[in-house]
Enzyme design. Structure first.
Site, PDB file in Angstrom:
ATOM      1  N   ASP A  34       0.880  -1.034   0.113  1.00  0.00           N
ATOM      2  CA  ASP A  34       0.038   0.016   0.065  1.00  0.00           C
ATOM      3  C   ASP A  34       0.915   1.075   0.005  1.00  0.00           C
ATOM      4  OD1 ASP A  34      -1.478   2.176   0.767  1.00  0.00           O
ATOM      5  OD2 ASP A  34      -2.564   0.996   2.381  1.00  0.00           O
TER       6      ASP A  34
ATOM      7  N   GLY B 139      18.422  -5.067  -0.049  1.00  0.00           N
ATOM      8  CA  GLY B 139      18.604  -6.513  -0.721  1.00  0.00           C
ATOM      9  C   GLY B 139      17.584  -7.273  -0.868  1.00  0.00           C
TER      10      GLY B 139
ATOM     11  N   TYR C 249       0.988  -0.086  15.361  1.00  0.00           N
ATOM     12  CA  TYR C 249      -0.009  -0.300  14.170  1.00  0.00           C
ATOM     13  C   TYR C 249       0.275   0.527  12.976  1.00  0.00           C
ATOM     14  CZ  TYR C 249      -3.991   0.093  11.205  1.00  0.00           C
ATOM     15  OH  TYR C 249      -4.575  -0.079   9.809  1.00  0.00           O
TER      16      TYR C 249
ATOM     17  N   LYS D  17      -2.184  -2.687   7.690  1.00  0.00           N
ATOM     18  CA  LYS D  17      -2.435  -4.079   8.102  1.00  0.00           C
ATOM     19  C   LYS D  17      -1.936  -5.258   7.066  1.00  0.00           C
ATOM     20  CE  LYS D  17      -4.689  -6.576  11.169  1.00  0.00           C
ATOM     21  NZ  LYS D  17      -4.242  -6.829  12.627  1.00  0.00           N
ATOM     22  N   ASP D  18      -1.017  -5.263   6.526  1.00  0.00           N
ATOM     23  CA  ASP D  18      -0.217  -6.461   6.081  1.00  0.00           C
ATOM     24  C   ASP D  18      -1.020  -7.233   5.245  1.00  0.00           C
ATOM     25  OD1 ASP D  18       0.866  -6.303   9.087  1.00  0.00           O
ATOM     26  OD2 ASP D  18      -0.859  -7.413   9.173  1.00  0.00           O
ATOM     27  N   ASP D  19      -1.954  -6.579   4.192  1.00  0.00           N
ATOM     28  CA  ASP D  19      -3.101  -7.214   3.533  1.00  0.00           C
ATOM     29  C   ASP D  19      -2.365  -8.267   2.504  1.00  0.00           C
ATOM     30  OD1 ASP D  19      -5.008  -5.709   4.110  1.00  0.00           O
ATOM     31  OD2 ASP D  19      -4.467  -3.951   3.444  1.00  0.00           O
TER      32      ASP D  19
ATOM     33  N   ASP E 285     -14.467   1.017   5.429  1.00  0.00           N
ATOM     34  CA  ASP E 285     -13.411   0.896   4.968  1.00  0.00           C
ATOM     35  C   ASP E 285     -13.165  -0.605   4.473  1.00  0.00           C
ATOM     36  OD1 ASP E 285     -12.561   3.490   5.188  1.00  0.00           O
ATOM     37  OD2 ASP E 285     -10.953   2.865   6.837  1.00  0.00           O
TER      38      ASP E 285
HETATM   39  P1  13P Z   1      -5.016  -0.616   4.700  1.00  0.00           P
HETATM   40  O1  13P Z   1      -4.074  -1.412   5.736  1.00  0.00           O
HETATM   41  O2  13P Z   1      -5.438  -1.373   3.721  1.00  0.00           O
HETATM   42  O3  13P Z   1      -4.165   0.614   4.280  1.00  0.00           O
HETATM   43  O4  13P Z   1      -6.359  -0.275   5.659  1.00  0.00           O
HETATM   44  C1  13P Z   1      -6.285   0.627   6.871  1.00  0.00           C
HETATM   45  C2  13P Z   1      -7.410   0.483   7.602  1.00  0.00           C
HETATM   46  O5  13P Z   1      -7.302  -0.044   8.571  1.00  0.00           O
HETATM   47  C3  13P Z   1      -8.388   1.561   7.308  1.00  0.00           C
HETATM   48  O6  13P Z   1      -9.766   1.714   8.110  1.00  0.00           O
HETATM   49 MG    MG Z   2      -3.967   2.123   3.307  1.00  0.00          MG
HETATM   50 MG    MG Z   3      -4.724  -2.291   2.147  1.00  0.00          MG
END
Ligand code: 13P
Ligand code: MG
Ligand code: MG
Ligand code: 13P
Length: 374
Positions: free
Chosen positions: A10, A102, A227, A230-232, A285
């Protein structure tokens, strides 16, 4: 041998955390086009879900190649530049370090890579999740490779009767272990049923060394200690000919399950399978969602993508996910919609606690003293 690398980050959201701006997609496209023309990578696809860009690349440099990781890093620098110029939200969000060292692992981006000998036909599906976390794949990957109610091939195809090896990773202890299904399914489930700690990293044929499925396991909060998004995660699955059929792999997403990572990375919600056109996370979100990019790999070329969830056959799953979302939202700031305290302790909880710490007095003290501490 070819290597399929999927590296996602992101680097800025449009609007908020809901999508990627088209100019960022173009910037990534331009970078990878040039690397392909230079012959460094064989082929590529710039993909996205929600606010995450995934760079899908094929090449002959193996997993963990500095060359390929550098390409990804530089591409994300370019998309971050665009995000900064447009003042998009959270520009460079997932790039936790200033300088490339690296390998992008541990620097923020999520990485899934697999090196394999291309079969006479090589159907591959790449899943991208947004507003979720690495353990989100545990349940569907178990269904694909170990549950005959999802994958009748486990029963019908003699080549699948020996089951599969699951390599899991303990994210807290940084350890890996292998379990063979079906004989060790119960042991395996004991661990992967706790997806915020144990995640499936690879699946192999019994005793195999070439992965047939591979996931990204990086957790930003465990890297950064706070935080930071969130490691999508991403997931690569090879299909057919002794592996689950394409339809069996997709079927694993028809009964939405609850995953971590919705709103502020601090809520639990259903993982909704969506087509490319619906890959924008807006409601609260989210809700968390997954897209599926299908390819036939042809001598390293990525023939595709096909939008695998762009099928009314998944409408019912989407509807179910929305009903689950409604149910969870009613809980507001309460668990289990909000993540358990243990999870918050790695993120927002310590700051709140610091502010009010002095108010917490031993419970056997008298009421007057406690009021004095307010
Ligand atoms: P991302 O990890 O996709 O950026 O989302 C952040 C989030 O929790 C928005 O509410
Ligand atoms: Mg984001
Ligand atoms: Mg995301
Ligand atoms: P394969 O055994 O060739 O993978 O075919 C099975 C199939 O496609 C059933 O849907």
């Amino acid at each position: 041998m070819i290597t399929l690398s999927v590296i996602k980050a992101d680097t800025g959201g449009f609007v908020g955390h809901s999508a990627v701006h088209p100019d960022m997609m173009q910037a990534a496209e331009a970078q990878l086009k040039e690397r392909k023309e230079q012959g460094i990578i064989i082929d590529y696809q710039v993909a996205r879900v929600g606010d995450d860009i995934a760079l899908i690349m094929t090449h002959r440099h193996g997993a963990d190649s500095e060359l390929v990781h550098r390409i990804a890093w530089e591409t994300f620098q370019a998309t971050t530049e665009v995000a900064k110029r447009l003042k998009l939200y959270g520009a460079g969000q997932d790039l936790l370090k200033d300088a490339f060292a690296g390998n992008v692992k541990g620097m923020g981006p999520g990485v899934a890579e697999m090196q394999f000998e291309e079969r006479p036909s090589e159907p591959v599906i790449i899943f991208l999740g947004d507003k979720t976390s690495p353990g989100a794949w545990n349940l569907p990957v178990f269904r694909m490779f170990a549950d005959p109610f999802n994958t009748p091939g486990l029963v019908i195809d003699p080549k699948m009767h020996d089951g599969f090896d699951f390599e899991i990773m303990d994210l807290r202890e940084n350890k890996i272990a292998r379990f063979r299904t079906p004989q060790e399914s119960y042991d395996l489930l004991m661990f992967i049923g706790s997806p915020n700690r144990f995640v499936i990293r690879n699946v192999y044929l019994p005793g195999g060394t070439e992965p047939v499925a591979s996931t990204s396991t990086q957790r930003l909060s465990l890297i950064a200690g706070k935080y930071v998004g969130k490691d999508d995660p991403v997931l690569i699955v090879r299909c057919q000919s002794g592996l689950p059929a394409v339809g069996e792999v997709l079927e694993a997403f028809t009964q939405p399950h609850l995953v971590e990572g919705w709103m502020r990375g601090s809520h639990c919600g259903p993982l909704m399978p969506v087509g490319f056109e619906q890959a924008n996370t807006s409601r609260f979100d989210g809700p968390p969602r997954v897209v599926a990019y299908g390819f036939q790999v042809n001598r390293g070329r990525l023939v595709g993508p096909r939008d695998m969830f762009g099928d009314p056959g998944f409408d019912r799953a989407r509807q179910t996910a929305l009903e689950m979302a409604e149910m969870m939202r009613r809980m507001g700031p309460f668990e289990p919609h909000r993540l358990p305290l243990e999870e918050m302790e790695y993120t927002a909880m310590p700051q709140v606690m610091r502010k009010v710490q002095h108010r917490f007095q031993p419970a056997d003290q008298d009421a007057g003293e406690a009021a004095g501490a307010r």
